[in-house]
Design a protein around this motif. Sequence first.
Motif, PDB file in Angstrom:
ATOM      1  N   SER A 335      33.437  32.293  39.596  1.00 50.20           N
ATOM      2  CA  SER A 335      34.806  32.193  40.119  1.00 50.20           C
ATOM      3  C   SER A 335      34.859  32.709  41.552  1.00 50.20           C
ATOM      4  CB  SER A 335      35.760  33.013  39.263  1.00 50.20           C
ATOM      5  OG  SER A 335      35.829  32.477  37.977  1.00 50.20           O
ATOM      6  N   GLU A 336      34.135  33.822  41.791  1.00 49.85           N
ATOM      7  CA  GLU A 336      34.158  34.442  43.118  1.00 49.85           C
ATOM      8  C   GLU A 336      33.622  33.470  44.164  1.00 49.85           C
ATOM      9  OE1 GLU A 336      31.877  38.010  43.200  1.00 49.85           O
ATOM     10  OE2 GLU A 336      32.574  38.569  45.204  1.00 49.85           O
ATOM     11  N   GLN A 337      32.506  32.832  43.833  1.00 52.16           N
ATOM     12  CA  GLN A 337      31.890  31.909  44.788  1.00 52.16           C
ATOM     13  C   GLN A 337      32.761  30.662  45.007  1.00 52.16           C
ATOM     14  OE1 GLN A 337      27.961  30.852  43.673  1.00 52.16           O
ATOM     15  NE2 GLN A 337      27.358  30.419  45.782  1.00 52.16           N
ATOM     16  N   THR A 338      33.375  30.203  43.922  1.00 56.65           N
ATOM     17  CA  THR A 338      34.221  29.008  44.034  1.00 56.65           C
ATOM     18  C   THR A 338      35.407  29.311  44.958  1.00 56.65           C
ATOM     19  OG1 THR A 338      33.594  28.461  41.784  1.00 56.65           O
ATOM     20  CG2 THR A 338      35.419  27.232  42.704  1.00 56.65           C
ATOM     21  N   LEU A 339      35.979  30.483  44.753  1.00 53.97           N
ATOM     22  CA  LEU A 339      37.114  30.892  45.580  1.00 53.97           C
ATOM     23  C   LEU A 339      36.680  31.011  47.052  1.00 53.97           C
ATOM     24  CD1 LEU A 339      40.002  31.549  44.876  1.00 53.97           C
ATOM     25  CD2 LEU A 339      39.377  33.959  44.683  1.00 53.97           C
ATOM     26  N   ALA A 340      35.507  31.575  47.271  1.00 56.08           N
ATOM     27  CA  ALA A 340      35.010  31.749  48.650  1.00 56.08           C
ATOM     28  C   ALA A 340      34.805  30.385  49.302  1.00 56.08           C
ATOM     29  CB  ALA A 340      33.702  32.537  48.627  1.00 56.08           C
ATOM     30  N   LEU A 341      34.271  29.427  48.538  1.00 52.24           N
ATOM     31  CA  LEU A 341      34.042  28.083  49.102  1.00 52.24           C
ATOM     32  C   LEU A 341      35.370  27.405  49.432  1.00 52.24           C
ATOM     33  CD1 LEU A 341      31.169  26.951  46.734  1.00 52.24           C
ATOM     34  CD2 LEU A 341      30.990  27.305  49.203  1.00 52.24           C
ATOM     35  N   SER A 342      36.336  27.576  48.527  1.00 48.87           N
ATOM     36  CA  SER A 342      37.653  26.987  48.768  1.00 48.87           C
ATOM     37  C   SER A 342      38.250  27.584  50.046  1.00 48.87           C
ATOM     38  CB  SER A 342      38.533  27.256  47.542  1.00 48.87           C
ATOM     39  OG  SER A 342      39.845  26.892  47.797  1.00 48.87           O
ATOM     40  N   GLN A 343      38.034  28.889  50.234  1.00 52.52           N
ATOM     41  CA  GLN A 343      38.567  29.552  51.445  1.00 52.52           C
ATOM     42  C   GLN A 343      37.840  29.075  52.708  1.00 52.52           C
ATOM     43  OE1 GLN A 343      38.276  33.573  50.068  1.00 52.52           O
ATOM     44  NE2 GLN A 343      40.280  33.508  49.071  1.00 52.52           N
ATOM     45  N   GLN A 344      36.548  28.847  52.580  1.00 51.94           N
ATOM     46  CA  GLN A 344      35.800  28.345  53.754  1.00 51.94           C
ATOM     47  C   GLN A 344      36.276  26.945  54.135  1.00 51.94           C
ATOM     48  OE1 GLN A 344      31.454  28.880  53.625  1.00 51.94           O
ATOM     49  NE2 GLN A 344      31.829  30.411  52.059  1.00 51.94           N
TER      50      GLN A 344
END
Length: 398
Positions: A335-344
């Motif tokens: 979830s953390e990585q998915t959120l980070a990618l969405s933010q990028q």
Amino acid sequence: MPSDPKFAKIRAVLDARRSQHLYRRTLLADSPQQPHMTINGQAMLTFCSNDYLGLANHPDVIRAFQQAANTYGVGSGAAHLVNGHSRPHQQLEEALAAFTGRDSALLFSTGYMANLGVANALLTSRHDVIYQDRLNHASLVDAGLLSGAKRVRYAHNDTTQLQVRLQAQTDPSVTQLIVTDGVFSMDGDVAPVTDLARVAQAHQAWLMVDDAHGFGVLGKTGAGLLEAHGLDQDSVPILMATLGKALGTAGAFVAGSRDLIEYLKQSARTWIYTTAQPPAVAAATLASLQLLETESWRREHLHDLIQQFRHGAAQLGLPLMPSDTAIQPLLIGSSEQTLALSQQLAQRGLLVTAIRPPTVPANTARLRITLSAAHSTADVERLLDALQQIHPTVPTTP
Ligand SMILES: Cc1ncc(COP(=O)(O)O)c(C=O)c1O
């Protein structure tokens, strides 16, 4: 009251959500639903809407809405069985029945309510059984819960396991209802509807297909997944589809035999005990349906964009899922990585939603990319470029 235990309890849930990267927030749009939007005050190219055909902001649909509002006002004022059922509702129900090749159709205010209504009308005893694909939409899951019937789940798209579950049920007085998403909302793959129809018939079970994401997109004329597989109302007696996605308006309908629809009118509590949708929404949906029937280029263009995206994403080695539909998720896992990618992506002006548990199973968080006929090939190119830039952090396996 800071020490009130009931508030402490909900604060603890909120804190846990934040620390697990599962906290959700609304965004604020200041523009119509279309690929290029103003969101939280910024210009964004969006890939997260279900407006698959680009009809939500179509001038014909807006005009039909405005004209009907001039004639019928805004609110319907009452439930369908009181005096809230107006001519646009009637015309839309007849048009949807004809378009899907069913005897009759019944309009609901939302897809969520349609699913609750059907399951609760058909499952009248706690001995009745509802069979669900494990990846079914939350509204189908809740429909089962609310019905009070026995709930049985089967592995995703596993008709063999479903058959085994059905064989365990031998009492002929029990009503059995099999429910499945047509196109799975978070995965984009499709249910094996021909096999499901065969299994349901062999066990005299009802089969209900929720084609929220297939209606308007799939099939030769856009009538959905069942049209694509040539399944009529004898094979799949209950077709449900929503109008807030490919048709760009709001609401939902259930289509089937005359008896089924009459039965729902007598028994579906989420249809009986709620205010009818505004007549202007029904009139707008009629205009959408007309565009769907006359402008097949929308489906063709969407199909081309899907191919373009999949081809480009495969070349970049991105974690595509097995989907040929407008829903093209990239499976990330954390979830953390998915959120980070969405933010990028957001930093690059692209809006793609990070879908996390509990919407999807644990460790299967994903970027849910959706395509629309309103996108251009340049829009998809821009998405692929951005994904290439952030690529080093996209794992190839979840
Ligand atoms: C598969 C599926 N069924 C039902 C619904 C609910 O439809 P509505 O938004 O009209 O309530 C949705 C999503 O919204 C969905 O994805």
